[in-house]
Write an enzyme that holds these catalytic residues in place. Structure first.
Site, PDB file in Angstrom:
ATOM      1  N   HIS A  34      -8.389   3.761   3.678  1.00 59.27           N
ATOM      2  CA  HIS A  34      -8.582   4.422   4.973  1.00 59.27           C
ATOM      3  C   HIS A  34     -10.042   4.481   5.427  1.00 59.27           C
ATOM      4  O   HIS A  34     -10.314   4.592   6.616  1.00 59.27           O
ATOM      5  CB  HIS A  34      -8.074   5.861   4.908  1.00 59.27           C
ATOM      6  CG  HIS A  34      -6.590   5.979   4.808  1.00 59.27           C
ATOM      7  ND1 HIS A  34      -5.849   5.351   3.849  1.00 59.27           N
ATOM      8  CD2 HIS A  34      -5.715   6.680   5.582  1.00 59.27           C
ATOM      9  CE1 HIS A  34      -4.574   5.653   4.019  1.00 59.27           C
ATOM     10  NE2 HIS A  34      -4.464   6.466   5.060  1.00 59.27           N
ATOM     11  N   CYS A  64     -11.235   3.332  -0.813  1.00 57.53           N
ATOM     12  CA  CYS A  64      -9.951   3.817  -0.309  1.00 57.53           C
ATOM     13  C   CYS A  64      -9.649   3.021   0.954  1.00 57.53           C
ATOM     14  O   CYS A  64     -10.543   2.764   1.764  1.00 57.53           O
ATOM     15  CB  CYS A  64     -10.026   5.313   0.007  1.00 57.53           C
ATOM     16  SG  CYS A  64      -8.530   5.952   0.813  1.00 57.53           S
ATOM     17  N   ASP A  93       0.873  -1.172   0.000  1.00 58.60           N
ATOM     18  CA  ASP A  93       0.000   0.000   0.000  1.00 58.60           C
ATOM     19  C   ASP A  93       0.911   1.224   0.000  1.00 58.60           C
ATOM     20  O   ASP A  93       2.121   1.113   0.235  1.00 58.60           O
ATOM     21  CB  ASP A  93      -0.891  -0.007   1.256  1.00 58.60           C
ATOM     22  CG  ASP A  93      -1.773   1.237   1.309  1.00 58.60           C
ATOM     23  OD1 ASP A  93      -2.401   1.564   0.291  1.00 58.60           O
ATOM     24  OD2 ASP A  93      -1.816   1.911   2.364  1.00 58.60           O
ATOM     25  N   SER A  94       0.305   2.397  -0.197  1.00 58.55           N
ATOM     26  CA  SER A  94       1.099   3.623  -0.124  1.00 58.55           C
ATOM     27  C   SER A  94       1.575   3.877   1.312  1.00 58.55           C
ATOM     28  O   SER A  94       2.542   4.591   1.524  1.00 58.55           O
ATOM     29  CB  SER A  94       0.263   4.804  -0.598  1.00 58.55           C
ATOM     30  OG  SER A  94      -0.930   4.879   0.148  1.00 58.55           O
ATOM     31  N   CYS A 141      -3.689  -0.971  -2.062  1.00 63.35           N
ATOM     32  CA  CYS A 141      -3.956   0.452  -2.289  1.00 63.35           C
ATOM     33  C   CYS A 141      -4.920   0.610  -3.471  1.00 63.35           C
ATOM     34  O   CYS A 141      -4.652   0.090  -4.569  1.00 63.35           O
ATOM     35  CB  CYS A 141      -2.632   1.152  -2.594  1.00 63.35           C
ATOM     36  SG  CYS A 141      -2.820   2.899  -2.979  1.00 63.35           S
ATOM     37  N   GLU A 170      -5.478   9.657   9.099  1.00 61.48           N
ATOM     38  CA  GLU A 170      -4.109   9.413   9.598  1.00 61.48           C
ATOM     39  C   GLU A 170      -3.784  10.272  10.801  1.00 61.48           C
ATOM     40  O   GLU A 170      -2.923   9.933  11.604  1.00 61.48           O
ATOM     41  CB  GLU A 170      -3.095   9.625   8.477  1.00 61.48           C
ATOM     42  CG  GLU A 170      -3.233   8.523   7.477  1.00 61.48           C
ATOM     43  CD  GLU A 170      -1.965   8.152   6.766  1.00 61.48           C
ATOM     44  OE1 GLU A 170      -0.898   8.681   7.098  1.00 61.48           O
ATOM     45  OE2 GLU A 170      -2.074   7.313   5.878  1.00 61.48           O
TER      46      GLU A 170
END
Ligand code: DGL
Length: 274
Positions: A191, A189, A15-16, A78, A157
């Protein structure tokens, strides 16, 4: 390498940054005996605002790093990397590659009753049109409403999970779509599962909010089963975590995403070109 040796190789996930741990969590649930190696490209995140060529370059670097760890399957956790680079990765690398776009699209199609689906994602994921293409390829009658939510990943985050600022931004992004008769919202996404409750609250109880993570893990399980490459180990597997930037920061926020503790995070900058 014989079959027994192949079965005990790890699954690689990239993932990023930390977000892909939501996918890793589902892999841990669905495949409790598999060794997993996670790579978060924290030095080069966020991916959501970058161009396709850059994301393809990053994705290839990340895949090479994981291939060097000798993996039997690669998961592109991701969404932005899946959207921009999945075809390229599948052409280059010879092991099975599972991205999150196809499982997410399948899940949304399974769940929708009226064929009206909203997809929430980074700018890159939304601009790529990857979810829309995949959903309409599998179910041409579906109407897909694409919603770019560029600020959400950063707020999450910052651990602004219950924060009024996040609630306000969610409202800002979703309000134009609330009267479109949508019955399914796909979290496109890594997140967004952490703020699923805010999205559900904003849209109300008649909408079903889904994400790719668990369908992605099911897909991984079925590929390994078909190839007879599921681990036969009975002991608890090893989980390894690598990042391209400071491991400390990853560990503290990562535990939130993973929902369990992370023992050690190693820095893996050597094979990545910046
Ligand atoms: N992992 C990215 C995604 O799922 C979100 C974070 C980023 O922009 O790097 O699209």
């Amino acid at each position: 390498m014989n079959m027994a040796e192949k079965q005990e190789l790890s699954i690689g996930i990239f993932d990023s940054g930390v977000g892909g741990l939501t996918v890793m969590k589902q892999l841990m649930n669905h495949l409790p005996h598999e060794r997993l190696i996670y790579f978060g490209d924290t030095a080069r995140m966020p991916y959501g605002e970058k161009s396709q060529n850059t994301i393809i370059r990053y994705a290839i670097d990340n895949a090479i790093f994981l291939m060097e760890q000798n993996i039997k399957l690669l998961v592109v956790a991701c969404n932005t990397a899946s959207a921009f680079a999945k075809e390229k990765l599948k052409r280059i690398f010879k092991i099975p590659i599972v991205d999150v776009i196809e499982p997410g699209a399948e899940k949304a199609i399974q769940v929708t009753r009226n064929g009206r689906i909203a997809v929430l994602g980074t700018k890159g994921t939304i601009l790529s049109g990857a979810y829309q293409t995949e959903i309409q390829k599998k179910s041409s009658g579906c109407a897909v409403f694409s919603v770019a939510c560029p600020l959400l990943a950063s707020l999450i985050e910052e651990k602004f999970i219950q924060h009024p600022a996040t609630r306000l931004i969610v409202k800002e992004y979703l309000t134009p779509f609330l009267d479109k008769g949508i019955d399914t919202v796909l979290l496109g996404c890594t997140h967004y599962p952490l703020i699923k409750h805010l999205i559900q609250e904003e849209w109300g109880p008649n909408v079903t909010v889904v994400d790719s993570a668990s369908t992605c893990a099911e897909k991984v399980a079925s590929i390994l089963q078909e190839k007879e490459e599921l681990s036969k180990a009975s002991f608890l597997p090893e989980y390894k975590f690598f990042v391209s930037d400071d491991p400390k920061k990853f560990r503290s926020i990562g535990e939130e995403f993973l929902g369990s503790s992370i023992q050690e995070v190693l820095q893996a900058s050597a094979s990545l070109s910046h």
